[in-house]
Structures are given as C-alpha cells and as structure tokens.
Design an enzyme around this catalytic site. Structure first.
Site, PDB file in Angstrom:
ATOM      1  CG  ASP A 642      -1.977   0.941   1.158  1.00  0.00           C
ATOM      2  OD1 ASP A 642      -2.648   1.332   0.220  1.00  0.00           O
ATOM      3  OD2 ASP A 642      -1.869   1.918   2.255  1.00  0.00           O
ATOM      4  CD  GLU A 695      -2.524   2.223  -3.402  1.00  0.00           C
ATOM      5  OE1 GLU A 695      -3.877   2.992  -3.406  1.00  0.00           O
ATOM      6  OE2 GLU A 695      -1.803   2.305  -2.227  1.00  0.00           O
TER       7      GLU A 695
END
Length: 973
Positions: A642, A695
């Site tokens: 993330d 990401e």
C-alpha cells in the site's frame, strides 16, 4: 542465608583447648540436634583416634594448626560444624560496614549473634529419620569467633584484602572420607555461612579484623553412609576452604536499580552465583512472605532483606540445580528461578539484528513458548535501544512487572528474559523506562497474537496448525504471475459476511469465489489495527492477524481452505506508516525509534500517522522480515504493498520548506528505494511462487523491473512483480461517467493506457478506494437510467477483462450493488434475495462476471502475453464518434481474440471491422448484452465469415451487429 537468632537459649562457647571426643555415643548423637556442640568425627568401623594435618585455607591464606582428621566413614552419624563466637566483655555483635570499605570496625559488646541449630525454624535443617543432620550453621555477618580444634590454636595470618566488616568464623574442611559411594543424604543447610576472617597481625597498610584468636571448626565433611539404591543425592554441601566470605545481600546500588526497573543486567545480581564462602542466592520477589531454595533434599530459607529481596549464602562448591518455594499470603508457589538461565538468543541472532539482516526476525524477538535448559516457559525479547530498563508484565504477574526485569544483551538494544512456567494464552506488555526516567507500557511490536480491539495487550501464542495445501504451493511456482490468468476478488474480511469468524468464512468464501471463477482473493489488511474505520490501513500489530475474527491458526485455516479450493491469497501490506497510539510503535522506547528522528520526515501529512525510518537497519529488518513472515507462516501467495508513492518521494503531499532533499539534491527517498528493493529480493528468494504488487500512482520508472537492472533514472528496478494501473482506472472510470453523447470528446481516456501498457506489469484495479467516500459504487458511476447503468457496468467489465493486464474487482461490484461500501455492514446481499423484485438485474451482472472469468481462464490470448506488446493489436482505436473500440489479443502461437466495445446506447448494424485474413470464421465467445445478463439480447448467433474487403488497414473485414452499451468477444470458429 543469614539465620535469625533464637529468642531463647544460646550456643555453648568453645575454648581454645577443648578436645574433640573421638567416639560419639548414641546419646551424644541424639543430643546434637538440640544444642550446638563441637562436631565429632566417627570412624566407619572402629574408632582409631589419630592426628592429621588439615588443609591450608586458600581463600584467606590462614594458617591453621593441626586438626584431628582421619578418613572415616560413618554409618548413621553426620558431622556438625558449629561456629562459636569469641566472648568479648560479654556478647558482642559486629556492626555492618560499608560494602567498599576494607577497614574492620570495632564492635560494641552487646548482643551475641547466635546461630540456629539443626531443625531451627527459619533456616531449619531437616534431619533425616534416624540420622543426625549435617548442618553448617555459621553466623552470617557474625563477629570473629574461635572454634575449637583438637590441640590447636589459631596462628597469626595476614588478612587478604580484608573486605569483611564483621569478623567471622574460619572453617576448614577436613579431607574427604573414604567411604565408597558416600553421598551426604538428606543434607539440609540452615543459615548463611559467615564470612571468614583470620585473627592476628596483618601486614602494614591492610585493614584487619579486630585482633582475636581464630579456632578451626571441626572437619565439615565426613563420610556419609551409602545412599539407598535409586535415591537421588542431595546438593553437595561442602564449603570452600577457609576464605574471606561476602555478604549475599543485594547492594544498595543494584537494589535501587532493580526496584526502579532500570537494571540492565539483573541476572548478574539475582539468581545463584559463586562467591567467596560458597554460593550466594538472591531473589527479588515482591509481596512474598518467604523464599526457600530447594535442591534435592537440601532446603534453605533465604533471609528477608526487605522490599521483596531475599538472600542467603550456602556452603556449596558449585551452583546446583534448584527451585524456589515462594510463600505469599494464602498460597505457596514452587517455581524455577528466572534468573538462573543463560540467554535464549545467541551472538548470531544479535549480530544479524544489528546488521538488519535477520530474515526470520519473528523467531528471535517477541514472546515464544519454548523449552530452555530443560525447563518449559516463554522467552520474551524486544528491541528498545534507548530504554534505561525494560520489564515484562502481564496476567502471569498480575500486571506488576516489578520482579520481572529483562536483561540487555550487549550493544544490540535487545532486552531478553526467559520466564519459566509461563505459557500460551497469557496476556503481556513491556514496561519501558524511557531515557528521562518516565515509564510507558507497550504492546509487543512482534506479537503474533493480540487481544480483540479495543483491548491492546499482546498474547503469547504458538502454532500447532497442520497445513494441507502442499500441492497448491508446488503448483503456484510453476508459472510467473504475469504469464498466468490472474483475476482477483478484493474483500474486506470483517464485513464480507459481518459476524463470521475465520473458520466460518472458510466454509463460505472459497466456494463463492470459486463459483465466480476468480483465481485469487485479495484481503484488505489483516494485520491487527485498533480502529476498524481505518479498514486495517493503520496497523499496530504487524505480525498478528486481527483477533476480531479468531486466532492466528484460525486464519491459517481460512488460507488453507482457499488454497485447497484452488484460490490464491493476496494480502494488503502497509509498510509506509503506522499510527501514533501511545501503546504501540510511536516513540517506542522514549525516543523516535521506528519513525524518522526528523519530525518533518516522520509525520505523514495525509493521514496523521508516522512514516517508518527506512534508513535504520533494525527498522528495515522489521519490515523486510514481516513481509517474509506472512508468506512463510501463513502461506500468503502475494503482497499488495500500500501507498508506495508516499514512500518514494520526500516531497509527497509536502509544500516547499516542509521537506529536505536527498544527498543528490533530489526528491527521491533513497532509503525507501533501498528498502523496497531489499524486501522484494528477499521475498522472491525465500518464497518461490509469490508475487508482490505495488499500489504506486506515479510514473516512477522501473517499479516492476528487476532490482539489478538500472533504468534511465539511474536506479535499479524496485523489483515488484505487478503494479496497480492507477492511471487506467482513473481515466476509464472518468470516461464511463460521461453521458454517451459526450464520450466522443473523451475518447482518449480509453485509449491512452495503451501508450504505456507495457512499461510495467499491470493490474487493472476497481478497488475499494473507488466505491467509498462519495465516489459512489461502480454501477452508480454510470449515467442514464437503471437499465443503462447496468449495461454500462457490463460493457465496462467486458472491456476491462479484455484489456492487457490482470483484473481486480472489489466485493459488491460483482452484482452491481448500488450503495457505497461500508465497513459497518458490508455488501448488500439482500439484492440477491429471490424475493427482491430487482434480484434478476443484480444476479445477471454476477452471472456475467462468472462467465468473464470462465472464458478468460480458458483463453491464453487474454493473459499469456499481458506484458508483451506482441499480444495486442489495435483494430480501431479512433472511432470516437461511434464510441467504439476494437482490438485483438494474441497468444504466443498467434491465436487471436477479437474484442469490440460499443459505449453508445444504440445498436450498430453491419458495423465493419478489419480482421486478419487467416481466420476463416469468427463466433461470439461472450456478449455482455445477452438476455441472461439482463441485456437486450442483441447478438451475432451465427459464425461471422470475413470478406475480402480491406478495412482498418487489414486485408479482410467482417460485418457485426454491435449491441448497445455492450462488449463482444469473438474467437476463431
């Protein structure tokens, strides 16, 4: 230990010329237990008095006269030493002197320090039945005494660095008796051997004890009768030869540090330690009424020194195996002494931790049930280099860690303690003394299990799970992820079916996902987090699956069930930042530790959290090992990392003046780059078949390039396997949100992705981020009425599955849920209830997703060359006025799939498209407008044959009927 004097009676005083009886009678043996008498030596068979020269006392270099000693074996009599004090104008007691002074103070003649005889209360010597007990009752810290020796007087001897503050009784053991297999049976020691000092003149410059004649005690060691077969021998109670003894009590400095919890080496003070005069036993047991040392048949109660400290000096040659019997109010506990154990961590562990290269860090730090030196318990270890002291506290000590001080292991910053008899299920935290002296109670950064939030304690755990997914693990490594079908269903476990545990989810989730044809699930963060509203993206327990749904083994069960159903498991992993909770990682040991020491670098501007200090070896190790931990311990097949962009740029969400350039003057976070490269390299090396996914929302060069291949920017690749294509997601959703009449002006939003489609290995994500916070659900993003909205979703999904890249779809979007996702109640499953009027509309979209996955997995052209430009060819990309896109997907053998999307709400009859001339006919493989999906059922039911008319730069062409707001896939017939 120092025995307490009896309230009544006193010891007989010996004289210098007193003779030792040579043959004790039975009556004399019996009376020895009640009064202190000069011990006697017994011959094994016949009494033969003889004189022998006693050994010289090494410790004090005291020359002692001849003693009557002879090899003897007694059958039922044990010798008894009695330290007899020298009378000095009455009874005299030596005052305690300061620990470091060498001069012996004069004592006032007042109370006489008495020594308990055998079978006394506090330091009682347990006598065996029919045997007199050998007890060395020597006055602790007693005045210098004369003990009787046969026809001998104490000679003058120099005091060796006279450190005693009280003159003590000198003892000299006699030679060992020659009895075969002789072992002191049921030998119980009462009292602490007193310090030994010699009387007489001392060399100039050295402090000496007060002048007094010292008499040698009768021989301490005598032969005992043979022990019965099979009976364990007691600890060998044989004092060292005459030497200067020391006080066993904890000194003032150590005492203060132990009480404050700031002692870095409690094991050097507490426990059992060889000292002049024997073995010193020290225990720190707050609230205890008494502490007794037990070793075989030896049983000795330690002296209560106050404030929870107990000590005693036993006349032993070496540290025995022992246990402690601790008496509290209303209960007695027998336990091992936590401070008798060697460290559980070795030099290699500490070296690797310091270097930031301990790839199995979770096996070294944290709480681990184990057997250490033959004793079961739990090893606690934590990294806190700035701490002045660390104590472990938990349910096992009623959350009072006063008596459980951890030791610092060198310069590693690691604190460690092995606690016997502490096992699984116990709650714990670390009580850390900060550099400023204040204290903080912290959860374990490497806890592998936690309490259910909002509770914050760590839980001792170990895994007993037996995996059944060996076949899956072998198969997953056969083909790289970017060359295999890869269709992902993203879910938030706590809200997918609210209220279900991991094991209950294992009964429902695998079947549901398998039925829809997805190859993988991606779990939103599973690691423990205190605030459910963060969806798991503000992690405090990086090594613990959230306890909201069950135990770590329960989570293993869920992963195993998914694997056995043929479903891979990806997990969101959050190494970019952590929350500021004062019981977790923030300023863990009183100073910035896991976060950067520069406040501007530490504070994350968007989320109010703290960023990790990726440049610190131990912090980088904490995260790299964590990535490997999930893949190895829980068989996770991939990590979706993330917020990578926030890690890569020093100026991420920061204004000028709020960030400092790197050493080259750039804005790249070089520490973060090195960390991500190391993490990827380590995970791929250690766990074959896994995939890491970034990401990353910028155009950083080389996110999925190998770490050793440098790009134009001079950096090696970050080493990820896949990257979320955030640009495609944003552009394509923006296009679909326009009214069809306006889409021709935004046609490039659907085609631009192919400009950079092969710059990285991409995943096309329709994730949770796109259906929350006012962004609306996928179907609600579409313009028009309800029919057009559903048709728009179906056409979009058909385009997405055909586009180069892997697919990801968030839960609830597979059946066109109209509401935004909420972690409180999850997907609106009631939309699929047969009793609901619009159920068929939602079920039709879900049926389409199932068929998309089915055809996709069976068609290598749609996934085999996802990262190779040879796998894609445009047919028409510029038909903006028509809102039409058409392209070919090819497998390595050149077998094509033709994908055509019509994003206009009108049917286009006989729409001509150029095609290769080597395909004799085409037939529909999938049509999103089919009636079973809720469409208008405009289809091409018959095979479509090419015509020799060139079109779109192709030698042949076909004419198709394009349904409204639909995508059609055609394959060679």
């Amino acid at each position: 230990m120092t025995p307490r004097p009896e309230s009544s009676g006193s010891r007989p005083k010996g004289t210098a010329g007193e003779k030792i009886p040579e043959q004790p009678t039975a009556a004399q043996q019996k009376s020895a237990a009640k009064k202190t008498a000069v011990p006697k030596q017994a011959a094994a068979k016949k009494a033969a008095p003889a004189k022998a020269t006693a050994k010289k006392a090494a410790a004090g270099k005291t020359t002692v006269g001849k003693t009557v000693a002879k090899k003897a074996a007694t059958k039922k009599a044990a010798a008894k030493n009695t330290a007899v004090e020298q009378p000095a104008a009455g009874t005299a007691t030596a005052k305690k002197a300061a620990a470091k002074k060498t001069a012996v103070k004069k004592t006032a003649a007042k109370k006489a320090t008495t020594v308990k005889a055998t079978a006394a209360k506090t330091t009682a010597v347990k006598a065996a039945a029919a045997k007199s007990t050998a007890a060395d009752t020597v006055a602790g810290k007693a005045a210098t005494a004369k003990s009787p020796a046969a026809k001998t007087t104490a000679k003058k001897a120099p005091a060796k660095k006279a450190t005693t503050t009280k003159s003590t009784t000198a003892k000299a053991p006699a030679k060992k008796a020659a009895a075969k297999k002789a072992t002191p049976a049921k030998s119980t020691v009462a009292g602490t051997p007193a310090r030994t000092a010699t009387a007489g003149k001392a060399p100039a410059g050295k402090a000496v004890a007060k002048k007094s004649a010292v008499k040698k005690a009768p021989a301490r060691k005598t032969s005992a009768p043979k022990a019965p077969a099979g009976k364990a021998a007691s600890a060998q109670v044989v004092p060292p030869e005459t030497e200067v003894a020391v006080s066993p009590a904890v000194d003032a400095v150590d005492r203060e540090r132990l009480l404050a919890g700031t002692h870095h080496a409690p094991h050097s003070v507490l426990g059992a330690h060889p000292v002049p005069g024997g073995i010193a036993f020290r225990a720190f047991r707050p609230y205890a009424l008494s502490v007794t040392v037990v070793s075989g048949e030896l049983r000795a109660e330690l002296h209560d020194d106050g404030e929870g400290f107990f000590s005693g000096l036993l006349p032993l040659r070496e540290v025995p195996a022992y246990r402690l019997v601790v008496e509290y109010e209303g209960t007695v506990l027998e336990t091992e002494d936590a401070y008798r154990f060697l460290p559980t961590l070795g030099d290699l562990d500490l070296h690797l931790i310091g270097e930031g290269r301990h790839e199995e860090l979770w096996t070294a730090l944290g709480a681990h049930p184990m057997t250490h030196e033959g004793v079961t318990g739990t090893r606690f270890a934590v990294w806190a280099p700035n701490a002045r002291g660390v104590r472990v506290t938990g349910t096992f000590n009623f959350w009072d860690g006063t008596g459980h001080i951890m030791r610092s292991l060198g310069s590693s910053g690691v604190w460690e303690l092995f606690l016997p008899d502490v096992g699984e299920g116990e709650l714990y935290k670390f009580e850390i003394t900060r550099p400023d002296g204040s204290k903080t109670l912290r959860a374990d950064p490497l806890a592998r299990r936690t309490e259910v939030p909002p509770a914050t304690s760590s839980v001792i755990t170990s895994s007993e799970y037996e995996w059944g997914d060996a076949e899956w693990l072998v198969r997953r490594a056969e083909v790289p992820a970017h060359e295999a079908p890869f269709s992902v269903y993203e879910i938030h476990l706590p809200s997918w079916r609210p209220g279900l545990t991991y094991r209950q989810l294992a009964e429902q989730l695998p079947g549901y996902v398998k039925n829809l044809g997805f190859t993988h699930v991606e779990l939103m963060p599973v690691a423990e987090h205190p605030f459910g509203g963060s969806w798991g993206y503000q992690v405090t327990g990086f090594y613990a699956p959230t306890a909201r749904l069950g135990t770590p083994d329960d989570f293993r069960y869920l992963v195993d069930a998914l694997h056995q159903a043929g479903i891979g498991v990806l997990m969101d992993w959050v190494p970019a930042h952590f929350p500021r909770d004062d019981w977790a990682l923030a300023e863990f040991d009183g100073k910035p530790l896991y976060e950067h020491e520069d406040p501007l670098r530490a504070a994350h501007p968007d989320w109010g959290t703290l960023e990790f200090d990726f440049g610190r070896n131990e912090v980088r190790n904490f995260l790299v090992a964590n990535a490997a931990y999930w893949c190895e311990e829980f068989h996770i097949d991939g990590l979706r990392v993330d917020a990578v962009a926030s890690m890569l740029y020093l100026d991420y969400s920061r204004e000028p003046g709020q960030w400092t350039p790197n050493e080259h003057g750039g804005r790249e976070n070089l520490d973060a780059v090195a960390f991500l490269q190391e993490m990827n390299a380590t995970v791929y090396r250690r766990v074959p078949g896994v995939v890491t996914i970034a990401e990353e929302s910028t155009a950083w060069d080389g996110v999925t390039r190998a770490t050793h291949h440098k790009g134009p920017s001079g950096f090696g690749g970050l080493g990820f396997g896949l990257k979320w294509n955030m640009g495609w997601m944003h552009d394509s959703l923006q296009y679909m949100s326009h009214e069809p009449v306006h889409r021709k002006y935004h046609h490039g939003e659907m085609t631009f992705s192919m400009v950079y489609a092969y710059s990285e290995n991409y995943v096309l994500p329709i994730s949770h981020d796109e259906v929350v916070h006012g962004k609306r659900s996928l179907v609600s993003k579409m313009p028009g009425d309800w029919w057009q909205q559903r048709a728009g979703v179906r056409s979009y999904l058909g385009f997405m599955w055909a586009h180069p890249g892997k697919q990801l779809l968030f839960m609830g979007q597979e059946f066109a849920q109209g509401a935004e996702w909420s972690e409180a109640h999850g997907p609106d499953w009631w939309l699929l209830d047969p009793g609901y009027g619009a159920e068929a509309d939602h079920r039709g979209v879900r049926d389409l997703v199932r068929d998309l996955n089915t055809v996709y997995r069976a068609t290598p052209a749609l996934w085999r060359l996802d990262t190779d430009p040879a796998g894609f060819e445009w047919i028409v990309g510029d038909a903006a006025d028509d809102n039409v896109l058409a392209f070919l997907r090819l497998d390595p053998e050149g077998v094509p799939v033709l994908a055509v999307s019509n994003f206009a709400p009108v049917t286009r009859q006989d729409y001509r498209l150029g095609v290769p001339d080597d395909v004799p006919a085409w037939h529909e493989a999938l049509n999103t407008d089919a009636a079973r999906y809720g469409g208008s059922d405009v289809t091409n039911p018959d095979p479509v044959k090419p015509e020799p008319q060139s079109w779109h730069g192709r030698p042949a062409s076909i004419r198709l009927t394009l349904p409204p707001l639909a995508t059609v896939w055609l394959r060679p017939a």
